[in-house]
Design a protein around this motif. Structure first.
Motif, short mmCIF file in Angstrom:
data_model
loop_
_atom_site.label_atom_id
_atom_site.label_comp_id
_atom_site.label_asym_id
_atom_site.label_seq_id
_atom_site.Cartn_x
_atom_site.Cartn_y
_atom_site.Cartn_z
N THR A 51 47.04 40.31 36.90
CA THR A 51 47.13 40.77 38.25
C THR A 51 45.88 40.02 39.16
N VAL A 52 46.30 39.46 40.09
CA VAL A 52 45.58 38.57 40.93
C VAL A 52 45.44 38.75 42.50
N ASP A 53 44.53 39.49 43.12
CA ASP A 53 44.47 40.07 44.54
C ASP A 53 45.92 40.85 44.61
N ASN A 55 48.38 40.78 43.34
CA ASN A 55 49.83 40.13 43.14
C ASN A 55 50.05 40.24 41.43
N GLU A 163 38.03 32.56 34.83
CA GLU A 163 38.01 32.08 36.17
C GLU A 163 38.76 30.98 36.53
N ARG A 166 42.62 32.15 37.01
CA ARG A 166 42.52 33.07 38.10
C ARG A 166 42.51 32.20 39.25
N SER A 167 41.68 31.30 39.50
CA SER A 167 41.75 30.53 40.57
C SER A 167 42.84 29.60 40.77
N VAL A 169 45.68 30.59 39.86
CA VAL A 169 46.79 31.35 40.58
C VAL A 169 46.71 31.62 41.79
N ARG A 170 45.48 31.84 42.15
CA ARG A 170 45.13 32.34 43.48
C ARG A 170 45.43 30.88 44.45
N LEU A 173 49.32 30.58 44.55
CA LEU A 173 49.97 31.60 45.58
C LEU A 173 49.70 31.60 47.06
N ASN A 174 48.63 30.99 47.25
CA ASN A 174 48.17 30.81 48.80
C ASN A 174 49.13 29.57 49.39
#
Length: 204
Positions: A51-53, A55, A163, A166-167, A169-170, A173-174
């Protein structure tokens, strides 16, 4: 029961042979590291849910062979990739100099819709070793010029591995919000056949 949509993302690790791509993947997915080196043949992938932010994401991480013998597979392996992690070894200047070639090959064969905004991350691995040949400043300057995020990692010590992914993925998604990512390819081959980890070998 949660009604949140689960995203499925494909991330690919590119870089010269021996920079630690397999170790990074295994550390991220399985939380394990081994000193035993086994060159990747063709490609290998593992999946992990996270789960990231807020999501829900299923990340499929592809590890690729870093030798010219298997670079012809790129047109198949790179397509439908959502994020590309360019990996070099901080103790090998040659592996750092090779990053531009790997980036260009991905853009050529992966055909992202907009290469200038596609999520590329650069990883300087093996920071647990003392014989550094690539300074952080050199790498960061190069990444700044190419508008890519830079991380230094150690798969052995699990340093920044979580990190980094996850970065990635973030950032993905953006970047994906409401966008069509790829040029259409009628002859496209889909290799992802399921969630379980598997290895895909080439007999060439």
């Amino acid at each position: 029961m949660s009604t949140r949509k689960r995203n499925q993302l494909k991330m690919i690790l590119l870089g010269n042979s021996g920079v630690g791509k397999s170790s990074l993947m295994n550390q991220f997915v399985n939380k394990r590291y081994t000193n035993l080196y086994r060159a990747t043949i063709g490609a290998d992938f593992l999946t992990r849910d996270l789960t990231v932010d807020d999501n829900l994401v299923t990340v499929q991480v592809w590890d690729t062979a870093g030798t010219e013998r298997f670079q012809s597979l790129g047109s198949i392996l790179y397509r439908n990739t959502d994020c590309c992690l360019l990996v070099y070894d901080v103790t090998s200047a040659d592996s750092f100099r090779a990053l531009e070639g790997w980036r260009q090959e991905f853009v050529l064969q992966g055909s992202p819709r907009d290469p200038d905004t596609f999520p590329f991350l650069v990883l300087g691995n093996k920071t647990d070793l003392d014989n550094r040949e690539v300074s952080r400043k050199l790498a960061e300057d190069w990444c700044r010029t190419h508008k890519m995020e830079h991380f230094e990692t150690s798969a052995k010590e699990a340093r920044n591995v979580e990190e980094v992914f996850r970065s990635g993925v973030r950032a993905t998604l953006n970047q994906l919000k409401g966008k069509d990512r790829y040029v259409e390819h009628p002859d496209q081959v889909q290799l992802q056949t399921g969630k379980p980890s598997r290895e895909w070998y080439c007999t060439c």
